[in-house]
Motif scaffolding. Structure first.
Motif, short mmCIF file in Angstrom:
data_model
loop_
_atom_site.label_atom_id
_atom_site.label_comp_id
_atom_site.label_asym_id
_atom_site.label_seq_id
_atom_site.Cartn_x
_atom_site.Cartn_y
_atom_site.Cartn_z
N MET A 1 0.84 -1.20 0.00
CA MET A 1 0.00 0.00 0.00
C MET A 1 0.87 1.25 0.00
O MET A 1 1.79 1.38 0.80
CB MET A 1 -0.90 0.03 1.23
CG MET A 1 -2.01 -1.01 1.22
SD MET A 1 -3.12 -0.77 2.62
CE MET A 1 -2.00 -1.09 3.98
N ASP A 2 0.58 2.16 -0.87
CA ASP A 2 1.29 3.44 -0.94
C ASP A 2 0.42 4.50 -0.25
O ASP A 2 -0.13 5.39 -0.90
CB ASP A 2 1.55 3.79 -2.41
CG ASP A 2 2.32 5.09 -2.58
OD1 ASP A 2 2.90 5.59 -1.59
OD2 ASP A 2 2.32 5.63 -3.70
N LEU A 3 0.30 4.40 1.08
CA LEU A 3 -0.58 5.33 1.80
C LEU A 3 -0.07 6.76 1.71
O LEU A 3 -0.86 7.70 1.60
CB LEU A 3 -0.69 4.90 3.27
CG LEU A 3 -1.37 3.55 3.53
CD1 LEU A 3 -1.46 3.29 5.02
CD2 LEU A 3 -2.75 3.51 2.90
N PHE A 4 1.24 6.93 1.74
CA PHE A 4 1.82 8.26 1.61
C PHE A 4 1.43 8.88 0.27
O PHE A 4 0.97 10.02 0.19
CB PHE A 4 3.34 8.17 1.74
CG PHE A 4 4.06 9.48 1.66
CD1 PHE A 4 4.02 10.38 2.71
CD2 PHE A 4 4.80 9.81 0.53
CE1 PHE A 4 4.69 11.59 2.63
CE2 PHE A 4 5.48 11.00 0.45
CZ PHE A 4 5.43 11.90 1.50
N GLY A 5 1.58 8.10 -0.79
CA GLY A 5 1.22 8.58 -2.12
C GLY A 5 -0.26 8.86 -2.26
O GLY A 5 -0.67 9.84 -2.89
N GLU A 6 -1.10 8.01 -1.67
CA GLU A 6 -2.54 8.23 -1.73
C GLU A 6 -2.92 9.53 -1.04
O GLU A 6 -3.78 10.28 -1.52
CB GLU A 6 -3.28 7.05 -1.09
CG GLU A 6 -3.22 5.76 -1.88
CD GLU A 6 -3.77 5.92 -3.30
OE1 GLU A 6 -4.88 6.49 -3.44
OE2 GLU A 6 -3.10 5.50 -4.25
N ALA A 7 -2.28 9.80 0.10
CA ALA A 7 -2.57 11.04 0.82
C ALA A 7 -2.17 12.26 0.00
O ALA A 7 -2.90 13.25 -0.08
CB ALA A 7 -1.84 11.03 2.16
N LEU A 8 -1.01 12.19 -0.64
CA LEU A 8 -0.55 13.31 -1.48
C LEU A 8 -1.49 13.53 -2.65
O LEU A 8 -1.82 14.68 -2.99
CB LEU A 8 0.87 13.04 -1.98
CG LEU A 8 2.00 13.01 -0.95
CD1 LEU A 8 3.33 12.81 -1.65
CD2 LEU A 8 2.02 14.26 -0.10
N LYS A 9 -1.94 12.45 -3.26
CA LYS A 9 -2.86 12.58 -4.40
C LYS A 9 -4.19 13.18 -3.97
O LYS A 9 -4.77 14.02 -4.67
CB LYS A 9 -3.07 11.22 -5.07
CG LYS A 9 -1.87 10.73 -5.87
CD LYS A 9 -2.21 9.55 -6.75
CE LYS A 9 -2.57 8.32 -5.97
NZ LYS A 9 -2.84 7.15 -6.83
N ASP A 10 -4.68 12.77 -2.82
CA ASP A 10 -5.93 13.34 -2.31
C ASP A 10 -5.80 14.84 -2.12
O ASP A 10 -6.70 15.61 -2.49
CB ASP A 10 -6.32 12.67 -0.99
CG ASP A 10 -6.94 11.30 -1.18
OD1 ASP A 10 -7.29 10.96 -2.33
OD2 ASP A 10 -7.09 10.57 -0.18
N TYR A 11 -4.70 15.26 -1.54
CA TYR A 11 -4.51 16.70 -1.30
C TYR A 11 -4.39 17.45 -2.62
O TYR A 11 -5.01 18.52 -2.81
CB TYR A 11 -3.26 16.93 -0.45
CG TYR A 11 -3.12 18.37 -0.01
CD1 TYR A 11 -3.68 18.80 1.19
CD2 TYR A 11 -2.44 19.31 -0.79
CE1 TYR A 11 -3.57 20.12 1.60
CE2 TYR A 11 -2.33 20.62 -0.40
CZ TYR A 11 -2.90 21.02 0.80
OH TYR A 11 -2.79 22.34 1.18
N GLN A 12 -3.63 16.91 -3.55
CA GLN A 12 -3.42 17.57 -4.84
C GLN A 12 -4.73 17.71 -5.60
O GLN A 12 -4.96 18.73 -6.30
CB GLN A 12 -2.41 16.76 -5.67
CG GLN A 12 -2.19 17.25 -7.08
CD GLN A 12 -1.50 18.60 -7.15
OE1 GLN A 12 -0.81 18.99 -6.21
NE2 GLN A 12 -1.68 19.32 -8.25
#
Length: 235
Positions: A1-12
């Motif tokens: 799981m790329d939780l860090f990446g998912e969080a960044l994408k949500d913010y973007q």
């Protein structure tokens, strides 16, 4: 799981509803606000600002995250390669306008040489264990141009173990008190535990010098943090 990446994408993409939570083997829980990862130069910590001022030539931004450091340097005419193991982070960097982004780990990266390697936000911890730091620095040597530099910040977390009487209680089983196990949580999902470390400047200097580097303390922060510059010692 790329939780860090998912969080960044949500913010973007304007879907920001909650922040990342980090847990460590010290039984500490911290909030990592997503807006902090998209900050402008003016909102960056002093040590990061100083590191960006010291950049020269061709730059490799290791663990680039949302690309804030890369964007700042790119806007000032630097040739920057942003590198991150998180696929989501790489996507966000591209969406934000970072021109040269690479998806992968620094340990496996090769082929291009740089004048400056950035390891900010305690990026040197990507080496995972203190025991691996020497070989990690040897690898970074292969990515440096003659006269090149590594700029990294970290923190001496010895203060965490301080007792009321001023002594320090460090667990006997620890190889080094700065070595931790992290877990990240986002929207109710948790990552697998992964190793990371913080390192005091004296130990960093000793290990770097053993690998043929000159290690200079550039400046110190307000809470046991510091910025260091490593250059290959030409004797």
């Amino acid at each position: 799981m790329d939780l860090f990446g998912e969080a960044l994408k949500d913010y973007q993409k304007g879907r920001y509803t909650e922040d990342l939570i980090t847990f460590t083997s010290l039984e500490q829980e911290d909030i990592l606000p997503l807006p902090h990862l998209f900050r402008s130069y003016e909102n960056m910590p002093f040590l990061e600002q100083q590191a960006l001022k010291l950049c020269r030539g061709k730059v490799l931004d290791v663990g680039c995250g949302a690309g804030s450091h890369s964007l700042y340097l790119q806007e000032r005419g630097f040739s920057v390669t942003a590198l991150d193991v998180s696929e989501g982070a790489v996507q966000v960097c591209r969406l934000r306008g970072v021109k040269n982004v690479v998806h992968g780990s620094i340990q496996e990266y090769s082929g291009t040489k740089f004048d400056t390697i950035l390891l900010l936000m305690n990026g040197i911890g990507v080496a995972e264990k203190i025991q691996s730091l020497g070989s990690f620095l040897e690898h970074l040597k292969t990515l440096l141009q003659p006269g090149g530099q590594i700029l990294t910040d970290s923190t001496d977390i010895l203060y965490v173990f301080e007792e009321e009487d001023g002594s320090f209680r460090i667990p006997a089983m620890e190889d080094y008190y700065g070595e931790l196990i992290f877990t990240v949580e986002y929207k109710g999902q948790k990552s697998k535990p992964f190793p990371w470390f913080y390192i005091d400047f004296t130990l960093l200097k000793d290990i770097a010098e053993n690998q043929g580097f000159k290690c200079e303390l550039i400046c110190s922060g307000d809470h046991f943090d510091y910025l260091a510059c490593l250059t290959i010692n030409t004797y």
